[in-house]
Scaffold this motif. Sequence first.
Motif, mmCIF file in Angstrom:
data_model
loop_
_atom_site.group_PDB
_atom_site.id
_atom_site.type_symbol
_atom_site.label_atom_id
_atom_site.label_comp_id
_atom_site.label_asym_id
_atom_site.label_seq_id
_atom_site.Cartn_x
_atom_site.Cartn_y
_atom_site.Cartn_z
ATOM 1 N N ASP A 249 -16.698 -14.218 -22.637
ATOM 2 C CA ASP A 249 -15.726 -15.219 -22.189
ATOM 3 C C ASP A 249 -16.036 -15.676 -20.758
ATOM 4 O O ASP A 249 -15.179 -15.608 -19.864
ATOM 5 C CB ASP A 249 -14.307 -14.617 -22.271
ATOM 6 N N CYS B 200 -13.231 -14.640 -34.427
ATOM 7 C CA CYS B 200 -14.634 -14.966 -34.682
ATOM 8 C C CYS B 200 -15.080 -14.232 -35.965
ATOM 9 O O CYS B 200 -14.942 -13.009 -36.058
ATOM 10 C CB CYS B 200 -15.463 -14.506 -33.478
ATOM 11 N N PHE C 150 -15.623 -22.190 -28.587
ATOM 12 C CA PHE C 150 -16.811 -21.641 -29.252
ATOM 13 C C PHE C 150 -16.833 -21.920 -30.755
ATOM 14 O O PHE C 150 -17.671 -21.385 -31.469
ATOM 15 C CB PHE C 150 -16.901 -20.132 -28.970
ATOM 16 N N ASN D 47 -18.448 -24.497 -21.952
ATOM 17 C CA ASN D 47 -18.562 -23.649 -23.140
ATOM 18 C C ASN D 47 -18.778 -24.511 -24.390
ATOM 19 O O ASN D 47 -19.493 -24.111 -25.312
ATOM 20 C CB ASN D 47 -17.343 -22.734 -23.265
ATOM 21 N N ARG E 19 -19.838 -16.422 -25.237
ATOM 22 C CA ARG E 19 -18.651 -16.342 -26.106
ATOM 23 C C ARG E 19 -18.037 -14.937 -26.035
ATOM 24 O O ARG E 19 -16.843 -14.782 -25.804
ATOM 25 C CB ARG E 19 -19.059 -16.651 -27.554
ATOM 26 N N THR F 6 -22.033 -24.464 -26.819
ATOM 27 C CA THR F 6 -21.801 -24.365 -28.272
ATOM 28 C C THR F 6 -22.554 -25.483 -28.989
ATOM 29 O O THR F 6 -23.203 -25.263 -30.019
ATOM 30 C CB THR F 6 -20.283 -24.480 -28.570
#
Length: 493
Positions: free
Chosen positions: A144, A63, A74, A109, A141, A113
């Motif tokens: 998790d 990330c 994500f 997820n 994110r 997003t």
Amino acid sequence: MGIKTGEEYINRIKSRKPEVWLGGRVVEDIYNEPIFKQPIQEIAKLYDIQHDPEYQDEITHICKETGERVNNAFIFPKTSEDLQKRSKLFEVYARMTYGLMGRTPDFLNVVVTSMAHNSWFLDKYNKDWSKNIKDYYTYIRDNDLFLTHAIINPQNDRSKQSHEQKETYTHLGTVEEKEEGILVRGAKMLATLAPITDEVIIYSFPGFTPGDERHAVAFALPIDTPGLRIICREPMQDGTRSMFDHPLASRYEEMDALLVFNDVLVPWNRVFLYNNVEAANRLYPMTGIAEQPAHQSGVRGYIKLAFAVEVACKVADSIGVDGFLHVQRDLGELVQSVEVIRSLLRVAEYEFTINDYGEARPNPDALETIRGFLPEMYPRAIEVIQTIGAGGLLMSPTGADFDNPELRVDIDKYYGGRSGVSAEERVRVFKLAWDLCGEAFGQRLLQYERYYTGDPVRKRAIFYNKYKKNKNFTMVDEVLNKPMQIAIDAVKQ
Ligand SMILES: Cc1cc2nc3c(=O)[nH]c(=O)nc-3n(C[C@H](O)[C@H](O)[C@H](O)COP(=O)(O)OP(=O)(O)OC[C@H]3O[C@@H](n4cnc5c(N)ncnc54)[C@H](O)[C@@H]3O)c2cc1C
């Protein structure tokens, strides 16, 4: 903070105390409940493979914001490459569960997003809502987390709007504003896997009308929030059936549940939309929460169909009936249906568009076509398994029969398949097939394919109406208006 392990997920399950009702009793220990135990392990495996060098680079990335490794669900997709990365994640997760678990963590997820990426839409109504969804995205994110969702109302009177139901709070709605947040009451369904998730997100399909304001609400909460009651449907298995006898049902059953909110407090920072019919109706079309998760569902459905087709082929081969023309015709049809879905996925991924906000969206026509055909192709695959397996599907002995030496001689003789296929091999294939096409477990999987994201009839009608709006059938106009040169010339002569 970033990707978690299966053990960390399991520790979260152990630390939570959701109010889960199962067969008329409250489940005190979710982790040790036989019905949930194996599905928890299946989800844990998905967490674990994030750390497996064989998969890690395919399903996770670093990330930019935090420098930590996070799941590809994500990714804010901006390029074709981003869509490919996501597609790989969807495929790896689907293959791990043969596409039989539809609501693996990647699904929601991606929904969050997508909402966060399109928070510009909520911003127009309320700046807090857009900040809340962006913060929530960061939270799930970086931790998790695993979410469930409930987007539809209980099936009471479908001919009436939410505000016209017999009681005001049959359908989930806001009771009052408090200093700390909003108080909500009423029910939503159909929350798959709810007992073994971390959080629930609530939003709705469009269809609100004036009067429904209190029902136009979207928010997220921990699954063990006080006042939130989870009422499970009747299980399809008891959690103790053997893997030999039920190789699929014993592993992959996803529990579904009704969620009842008994005056639950939703803190302000978890409210994404509230008391606004227009915003609730536009949430789906404006935030991409139809297309982006449909990409996950398409890949997952592709794997599930391919799996069912493999089962059909194995059943036919094991008893030597795939030499018959009509069996080859049916199996050929199934293999082609898999190829159709595979091709549509490629179209969806390569013919993507970039919207005004820089988001890459897979081709919605291709994804909706998958959505339109899978509810026909999957039941057809099940029908073919039933037809080819015929009476043999009902006739399998149990694992215990195999273990009994007195019976074993008869079993080896009368249950063997075509030359080279032992009784045990054949029976195992037939048991797998029966789980998929006969057991209640398999019937749920079929119902899932029909309804997991809305009624396929209305979905197709919506698709047609949108298609009609965007096309003006120019070829028809062109041919009708084309001058008939030869005929005119002929008249002139
Ligand atoms: C196994 C399974 C798992 C699921 N998991 C989830 C989940 O995790 N989270 C979640 O939120 N949802 C989930 N869904 C629920 C799914 O969103 C709904 O089943 C779907 O939206 C259809 O709604 P319904 O079941 O209430 O059917 P209804 O909408 O009540 O439809 C019933 C019938 O009436 C017809 N009908 C009803 N209303 C109309 C209308 N206005 N116009 C025309 N025809 C109409 C339909 O065509 C259909 O034949 C799941 C569903 C299944 C089967």
